[in-house]
Every structure is written in structure tokens, then in C-alpha cells.
Design a protein around this motif. Sequence first.
Motif, mmCIF file in Angstrom:
data_model
loop_
_atom_site.group_PDB
_atom_site.id
_atom_site.type_symbol
_atom_site.label_atom_id
_atom_site.label_comp_id
_atom_site.label_asym_id
_atom_site.label_seq_id
_atom_site.Cartn_x
_atom_site.Cartn_y
_atom_site.Cartn_z
ATOM 1 N N LYS A 138 9.513 -49.895 81.322
ATOM 2 C CA LYS A 138 9.328 -49.736 79.866
ATOM 3 C C LYS A 138 9.388 -51.097 79.176
ATOM 4 C CE LYS A 138 11.194 -45.030 79.431
ATOM 5 N NZ LYS A 138 12.325 -44.218 78.895
ATOM 6 N N ASP A 142 6.437 -52.821 77.042
ATOM 7 C CA ASP A 142 6.653 -53.235 75.654
ATOM 8 C C ASP A 142 6.293 -54.710 75.467
ATOM 9 O OD1 ASP A 142 7.476 -50.712 75.001
ATOM 10 O OD2 ASP A 142 9.625 -51.141 75.200
ATOM 11 N N GLY A 145 2.721 -54.976 75.194
ATOM 12 C CA GLY A 145 2.153 -54.216 74.083
ATOM 13 C C GLY A 145 1.139 -53.186 74.541
ATOM 14 N N LEU A 146 1.454 -52.510 75.653
ATOM 15 C CA LEU A 146 0.505 -51.546 76.222
ATOM 16 C C LEU A 146 0.757 -50.146 75.689
ATOM 17 C CD1 LEU A 146 0.589 -52.779 79.933
ATOM 18 C CD2 LEU A 146 -1.033 -53.407 78.136
ATOM 19 N N ASN A 147 -0.292 -49.384 75.570
ATOM 20 C CA ASN A 147 -0.206 -48.008 75.087
ATOM 21 C C ASN A 147 -0.380 -47.069 76.273
ATOM 22 O OD1 ASN A 147 -0.135 -45.712 73.506
ATOM 23 N ND2 ASN A 147 -2.303 -45.855 72.920
ATOM 24 N N CYS A 148 0.710 -46.420 76.673
ATOM 25 C CA CYS A 148 0.652 -45.485 77.808
ATOM 26 C C CYS A 148 1.828 -44.535 77.727
ATOM 27 C CB CYS A 148 0.679 -46.246 79.137
ATOM 28 S SG CYS A 148 2.198 -47.183 79.421
ATOM 29 N N ASN A 149 1.849 -43.542 78.597
ATOM 30 C CA ASN A 149 2.952 -42.584 78.668
ATOM 31 C C ASN A 149 4.165 -43.275 79.274
ATOM 32 O OD1 ASN A 149 4.753 -40.486 79.222
ATOM 33 N ND2 ASN A 149 3.117 -39.044 79.708
ATOM 34 N N ARG A 150 5.192 -43.517 78.463
ATOM 35 C CA ARG A 150 6.348 -44.300 78.901
ATOM 36 C C ARG A 150 7.403 -43.459 79.605
ATOM 37 N NH1 ARG A 150 9.200 -46.133 75.236
ATOM 38 N NH2 ARG A 150 9.694 -48.301 75.794
ATOM 39 N N ALA A 159 -1.006 -48.905 83.862
ATOM 40 C CA ALA A 159 -1.340 -49.655 82.647
ATOM 41 C C ALA A 159 -1.115 -51.155 82.841
ATOM 42 C CB ALA A 159 -0.506 -49.137 81.480
ATOM 43 N N ASN A 163 -3.941 -54.190 82.984
ATOM 44 C CA ASN A 163 -3.868 -55.348 82.090
ATOM 45 C C ASN A 163 -4.216 -56.641 82.833
ATOM 46 O OD1 ASN A 163 -2.832 -56.519 79.395
ATOM 47 N ND2 ASN A 163 -1.622 -57.636 80.912
#
Length: 521
Positions: A138, A142, A145-150, A159, A163
Motif C-alpha cells: 500500500k 501511494d 500515486g497509483l489507482n488500484c484495489n488496495r 499496478a 508502472n
Amino acid sequence: MENFRGYSSPISIDFDNITTFVGPNDIGKSTILEALDLFFNEGIKSIVKIDASDLNIHYNSSETILTVSFSDVQDDIVIDSTNITKLSEEYLLDSNGFLTVKKSFNPTKTKPSVFLIANHPTNDKCNDLHSLKISDLKKRVDELGLNCNRSICAEMRRAIWSNYSSDLNLQETCLDVTKTGDLKSIWDKLNTFLPQYSLFQSDRKNTDSDSEVQDPLKEAVKLIMRDVEIQSKLKEVADKVKQKLNEVSTATLDKLREMNSDLANSLHPNIPSSETLKWTDVFKNLSISGDEDIPINKRGSGIRRLILLNFFRAEAERKMRESNTPSIIYAIEEPETSQHFIHQKKLIEALTKMSEQPNCQIILTKHSAEIVKRLQFPELRLIQRIDDTIVIEKPDKPVLKMRLPDNSLNEVNYLAFGCLSTEYHDELYGYLQNKAIMDDPANREEKYFDRWLRAKISPSELLLQNWIRTKKDGTTSDGDVPIQIYIRNYIHHPENTHNLQYSEEELKKSIEQMRDIAATV
């Protein structure tokens, strides 16, 4: 395989649906099957228990390395009810797309070290994701700055790798699956998908007291006893016996009370309930018998082994069902041992049909030249020692000193067992004669082929034998010919009774010389 008994430096072996190892005694055929048993059944389930004497005496290492690649493996892995991932997306397959598992066995340790050989990211910013706790993943997500199911580790790993997709630097890497983290969970799940491996050894016991025979029969008893109708009948029998026992014990205590009431009043019958009775123990000495109740251990060795082989098959399939493994590998040493030739043929046919099933693989070792002839060429692996190095290859590999251009099972038998057959002699003779005819069509005639052969053999090595010919008018003539022509004529002209049969040594010499010629023409 590396540093295991006669195998020192690493050696690679390819397996097909059915794979048969042939070669001389003490070359290492059984070692391959036992190494696989060690790999698949490490610990109490394995027949082989590794110790210091299993290490190769010429290899300076205290560990045996066994690495197995699986070409057909389930990609989807369910780590838990909410965590589904793919081996390919986790970068846990090797560069060929295979699942490759490496185990390192040290005789001083109880368990091997286990690794996955994977084409894995080596970028130091994302090469450690499997070892990270969910909180560390996590934090990494953070920071990027990735957008995924944490809440799902696999999603966060995917993710992060995405990147760095242009800079993953994929390389085959050794990943330790014994460490804590998701990689250990993935390995625990993968273990349930690996095949059931069952080894039937050639020197094992083969009597009806053998546990391999006893276990499936005892298991059958357990299954039968679970039948509801049988349970009901057994309870009825037990209740009737209990009633009779109560009558006997009550009458006994009544008589005792007449003589000593205090003692009688202190006693009572202790009769177990029908549910606690061990009915299976009634059949603990069960066996298989034939006509006139002759037990299996009094039958011939071939019959005992044939029955035991099929018990082995039944037990292996039972273990596969109970463990829910998707596939099974039968490894059988010398299945033809003590078997009548008809049984040998039927056994090979049965094993071949089994190998055609999608969830079944067969591995064999053999010493029977006749049975080898009933196998397909790609199913064979010839083991030879060449320049102090053990070589294991399909027989069409040139390093194995095959001389005939076409697939010859007779040549395999010659190289594997030193089998001197007239069929192989004929194949070599025909091959050389065709070569001679290509040089000069006149060599089709025996007298010119005779001259061609003599030119290929050193005079000091030339072995001549007097061949007596029968003419059309019944008269005879004779003359010296190379031993190759003498043997060929003896084989193809049985009507000519004027010549002595060649010796085994002459057949060997003739074959060896033709092999030497075949290597140069």
C-alpha cells in the motif's frame, strides 16, 4: 539433475507422454526415477530417503539439485476466496512459459530448499513485491500515486509492475518460496496442482503381505463398511450379540449372587456399543487367493508381480482421487520382469493406452530388447557413457553414435544392451551396400561389393571365411569372403547346408566393422 549418485554435472532430460529409458546395467536408469520420487514425494511419502552417500563422490557440493519444468500448468491461481491471480501476470513462469521448480536437498537437513525459476523483473524498484506485506505494498502504491484495489495484493503488484512496464528488466531469477508472503501462499496452492508421482521398483517385495497389496484391499474394506445398508445390518447383528451377552452375564451374576451377593453387586457387564466396534479388523488378514484357495505368495513370481503391478496402478489412482491432484505419473522399473512374453506385450499395450489419456504420463526403464521393438522411436531415451560423461538423449541424436540414418530400434538395442541381432546386421549390410552402389552401380553384384568392403577394412582386421556355394547343377564351389558377406549369405540362404553357422564373436566383429565403415562413408 545435479550431484545425485552417478550424475555429477547438470544433465537435462525431456519427457513425453510415455518415456522409456534404456541402457546398460549401472548406467543410472533407476536413479532418474528415484530422483523424481525424491522431488515429488519429499519426506515420509517418498520411497527414496536422501543421505550423504547419494551425493556424487566427484562433485564438490553438499547438495543435490533437482529442477523440474511443467509445460502444461494451470495459469489461474486462487490464493484465497478473494484473491485470484495468474502465474504469467505474477512473472512466475520461466522464459519458455513453463512452471519451473527447483529443489535443493541437503542430507543434513530435514526439508529441501524450494525455488521457482521465473522470468522475473530485476528492476530494484519492483523486484521484491512478492516478499512485501500488504501494508508495504500500500505504501509503495501511494508513493507512486497509483489507482488500484488496495485490498488485494495481486492487484497492487500488477499496478506497480505496469508502472515500470518499459523498465522491468526481465531475467530468469531464483525465487525462494519458503519465505513469508504471498509467494509462499502461491506455492502452497501450486503444490496441489502438481502430479501424483508413483514409483514401482524392480527389486521391491511382491508377496500378498506387501503393504502395496494390503493398502488398497484395506481401503476397499473401509469403503464397503461405510455403506448405509451394510452399517444397518452390522448394527442389527451387534445388537443381537449384545442381547445374548447380556443374558449370559445376567445369569452368571445371578448365580454368583447366591454365593456372594456383595461381589455380584459390584460387577456389571461392560459390552461396547455397535458404533465402537472395529469391523474392519475382522478383515485385517485378508489376501487374494486363486484356485483351491492357493494364496498369492505361493504362486509363481511372474503372477505375483503381475497382480502387484495392477494393485500398484489401482492404489496410485486412489491416491490421486483422494488428494484431488489433476494428473498422475506412473514410474515403473522393468515392468517386463518375470513376465511371459504375451503378458509383456499386453502390459506395454495397456501402458501405452494409459499414456494417451490427458492426465496420465508413463516413465519406464527396460532391459528387454524385444519390448523395445514394440515402442515408438520418440518414446525412447538412450543412456550411454561417452568420454566419461553420461549422455541421455533421444536415439536420433548423433552424439549417441547412431550409424543408420533411419530410426532403427535394433540399433537402439545394440547400443543399450549390446544386443547382437541378425536384423541389425541386415540393416547395416543393406545400408553399406546402398552406399557402395551409389559409388558404382556394379557394386550391386556380390563380387564387386566384396571388393568394396575389403577396401574399407584394414588388412590386419579383415576377417575372411570360406563360403561354399551351391550351383544350379548341384555342384559346389567355394572361396573366401569377408565375414559380413558370409553371415549375410548364411541368414538369407538357409537351404544351403554346406556352411557352418557363424559364432557370436564373428557376428559381433562383423557388426562392429560395419559400424566403423558406416561412420566414414
